[in-house]
Write a protein that holds these residues in place. Sequence first.
Motif, mmCIF file in Angstrom:
data_model
loop_
_atom_site.group_PDB
_atom_site.id
_atom_site.type_symbol
_atom_site.label_atom_id
_atom_site.label_comp_id
_atom_site.label_asym_id
_atom_site.label_seq_id
_atom_site.Cartn_x
_atom_site.Cartn_y
_atom_site.Cartn_z
ATOM 1 N N SER A 326 35.843 11.124 -9.631
ATOM 2 C CA SER A 326 35.315 11.343 -8.282
ATOM 3 C C SER A 326 35.375 10.033 -7.523
ATOM 4 O O SER A 326 35.850 9.014 -8.031
ATOM 5 C CB SER A 326 33.872 11.866 -8.338
ATOM 6 N N ASP A 327 34.855 10.065 -6.293
ATOM 7 C CA ASP A 327 34.836 8.882 -5.425
ATOM 8 C C ASP A 327 36.250 8.358 -5.194
ATOM 9 O O ASP A 327 36.497 7.160 -5.172
ATOM 10 C CB ASP A 327 33.948 7.788 -6.037
ATOM 11 N N ASN A 328 37.202 9.295 -5.049
ATOM 12 C CA ASN A 328 38.603 8.900 -4.877
ATOM 13 C C ASN A 328 39.067 9.154 -3.453
ATOM 14 O O ASN A 328 38.657 10.111 -2.802
ATOM 15 C CB ASN A 328 39.509 9.663 -5.844
ATOM 16 N N LYS A 329 39.936 8.274 -2.982
ATOM 17 C CA LYS A 329 40.598 8.455 -1.693
ATOM 18 C C LYS A 329 42.049 8.856 -1.897
ATOM 19 O O LYS A 329 42.679 9.422 -1.012
ATOM 20 C CB LYS A 329 40.502 7.172 -0.862
ATOM 21 N N LEU A 330 42.589 8.535 -3.075
ATOM 22 C CA LEU A 330 43.965 8.854 -3.419
ATOM 23 C C LEU A 330 43.987 9.694 -4.690
ATOM 24 O O LEU A 330 43.391 9.323 -5.693
ATOM 25 C CB LEU A 330 44.786 7.584 -3.655
ATOM 26 N N LEU A 331 44.646 10.839 -4.640
ATOM 27 C CA LEU A 331 44.832 11.666 -5.826
ATOM 28 C C LEU A 331 46.128 12.439 -5.656
ATOM 29 O O LEU A 331 46.261 13.241 -4.736
ATOM 30 C CB LEU A 331 43.667 12.628 -6.027
ATOM 31 N N SER A 332 47.083 12.167 -6.523
ATOM 32 C CA SER A 332 48.383 12.821 -6.459
ATOM 33 C C SER A 332 48.749 13.304 -7.860
ATOM 34 O O SER A 332 48.764 12.518 -8.805
ATOM 35 C CB SER A 332 49.447 11.844 -5.941
ATOM 36 N N ILE A 333 49.006 14.608 -7.986
ATOM 37 C CA ILE A 333 49.366 15.210 -9.269
ATOM 38 C C ILE A 333 50.585 16.086 -9.064
ATOM 39 O O ILE A 333 50.558 17.012 -8.253
ATOM 40 C CB ILE A 333 48.211 16.052 -9.848
ATOM 41 N N GLU A 334 51.652 15.800 -9.794
ATOM 42 C CA GLU A 334 52.885 16.590 -9.685
ATOM 43 C C GLU A 334 53.356 16.958 -11.082
ATOM 44 O O GLU A 334 53.006 16.320 -12.069
ATOM 45 C CB GLU A 334 53.976 15.775 -8.973
ATOM 46 N N GLY A 335 54.187 17.994 -11.153
ATOM 47 C CA GLY A 335 54.780 18.363 -12.428
ATOM 48 C C GLY A 335 53.887 19.274 -13.258
ATOM 49 O O GLY A 335 53.238 20.182 -12.737
ATOM 50 N N TYR A 336 53.860 19.034 -14.561
ATOM 51 C CA TYR A 336 53.169 19.894 -15.520
ATOM 52 C C TYR A 336 51.700 20.088 -15.157
ATOM 53 O O TYR A 336 51.201 21.211 -15.085
ATOM 54 C CB TYR A 336 53.306 19.288 -16.915
ATOM 55 N N TRP A 337 50.981 18.998 -14.912
ATOM 56 C CA TRP A 337 49.562 19.112 -14.564
ATOM 57 C C TRP A 337 49.375 19.829 -13.235
ATOM 58 O O TRP A 337 48.406 20.556 -13.052
ATOM 59 C CB TRP A 337 48.899 17.738 -14.515
ATOM 60 N N GLY A 338 50.301 19.619 -12.300
ATOM 61 C CA GLY A 338 50.202 20.277 -11.004
ATOM 62 C C GLY A 338 50.352 21.786 -11.094
ATOM 63 O O GLY A 338 49.861 22.519 -10.237
ATOM 64 N N SER A 339 51.013 22.264 -12.159
ATOM 65 C CA SER A 339 51.216 23.707 -12.322
ATOM 66 C C SER A 339 50.032 24.382 -12.985
ATOM 67 O O SER A 339 49.940 25.614 -13.023
ATOM 68 C CB SER A 339 52.476 23.970 -13.165
ATOM 69 N N LYS A 340 49.113 23.598 -13.525
ATOM 70 C CA LYS A 340 47.948 24.160 -14.211
ATOM 71 C C LYS A 340 46.836 24.403 -13.192
ATOM 72 O O LYS A 340 46.232 23.462 -12.687
ATOM 73 C CB LYS A 340 47.471 23.216 -15.315
ATOM 74 N N ARG A 341 46.574 25.658 -12.922
ATOM 75 C CA ARG A 341 45.608 26.012 -11.900
ATOM 76 C C ARG A 341 44.307 26.500 -12.544
ATOM 77 O O ARG A 341 43.964 26.131 -13.652
ATOM 78 C CB ARG A 341 46.206 27.068 -10.962
ATOM 79 N N ILE A 342 43.582 27.368 -11.869
ATOM 80 C CA ILE A 342 42.259 27.787 -12.308
ATOM 81 C C ILE A 342 42.292 28.455 -13.685
ATOM 82 O O ILE A 342 41.379 28.289 -14.496
ATOM 83 C CB ILE A 342 41.621 28.740 -11.285
ATOM 84 N N GLY A 343 43.343 29.196 -13.962
ATOM 85 C CA GLY A 343 43.426 29.937 -15.223
ATOM 86 C C GLY A 343 43.501 29.076 -16.461
ATOM 87 O O GLY A 343 43.316 29.583 -17.578
ATOM 88 N N ASP A 344 43.758 27.771 -16.308
ATOM 89 C CA ASP A 344 43.868 26.877 -17.469
ATOM 90 C C ASP A 344 42.778 25.813 -17.500
ATOM 91 O O ASP A 344 42.839 24.893 -18.318
ATOM 92 C CB ASP A 344 45.249 26.194 -17.473
ATOM 93 N N GLN A 345 41.791 25.928 -16.625
ATOM 94 C CA GLN A 345 40.739 24.920 -16.579
ATOM 95 C C GLN A 345 39.682 25.156 -17.651
ATOM 96 O O GLN A 345 39.391 26.296 -18.024
ATOM 97 C CB GLN A 345 40.074 24.901 -15.202
#
Length: 356
Positions: A326-345
């Motif tokens: 938390s407390d982030n101003k920058l957050l960038s996620i691409e690729g494998y992690w970016g494809s993991k949505r609510i169903g994999d949390q």
Amino acid sequence: MKSIFALLAIVLLQLNIYGQDAYTISGIVKNAKGEPIESATIFLAGSEKVMPTNVLGRFIFQNVSPGTYQVVVNMLGYTSFKQNVILKTRSEILDFTLKEKQILINEVIIGDKDAQAKHLKTFLKYFMGQSANAKACKILNPEIIEFSTSNGFLKATTEDFLIIENNNLGYKVKYLLNNFQFNEVQHITYYGGNCIFEPMQGTPAQNALWDKNRKLAYEGSLMHYLRALYAGTSRKEGFLVYDVWNDEMPIRIGLAPIVAEDIVRRPDSTMMVFNNGQTKYYIVYDKKKAAREDKPDMRTRQLDALDDTGSVFRTDAQIDSRGSYSDNKLLSIEGYWGSKRIGDQLPFEYDPNPTQ
């Protein structure tokens, strides 16, 4: 006498350690008139911790370990509110004042049943994800989703919690959706919100299957990586980290992996941050390759496509031992992690190696 003093010192030390390891997050929820709000829902985002406010508008979460938390309050008729809390050396007392929600009219309201069905299908695909876990999810109250379209975007929001049953992982997820946007031309998805996890009750056979599926979902995930990085065991647990030399595809990365723990620093005993939040890293989860010894190499290589478990990651967030950031101003996620949505949390309480 000396032995008595020594024993007393040990007891006091243990009490002090316990006091450092367990705190409370408490507070009161009021309206704009200063009146307490009863039965507002308070929860720690991404966790199993949730409770209502009492008749005095008060709440308290006890035995909370040091770390970074997002405390969310929601009440029908009011605008939901979220506050970042970082517990380090003391408990936290919060004071929430909720504003009455203003009714806004979307630019284009989708009321046709066929359109609703079409857009619900699109929403499920890009919000829930496309993995086996995501496809096993079922929204029990889809009728509360408010869809609209604007400038080529499909938008969605909810007034209350979406109730999601994840039958592969054994959780009932309550998701407070603040904003969902999907661009059908560029296939760009953005969504924001907060969720609570409630473990489902199952038979011994179901529990065994859920345990297996949860571990599979955890291995190689962003949560797994951040926890391993915090513990200093990222390479041991199967992660390879590479420098990224350019931002756009095809990307160019270092030929040899770097020492992952060298890219973070610890401002105190409870947090970890990346040395340079502007820098992107390419992370691959490959246990076999991670077990091999590297040869030093300063060359780079080009990737025309990311590996199956490859992710490009960048953040300036503060990260704790649970993998919460938390407390982030920058957050960038691409690729494998970016494809993991609510169903994999998974909730932050998840432990892949629980003590028996």
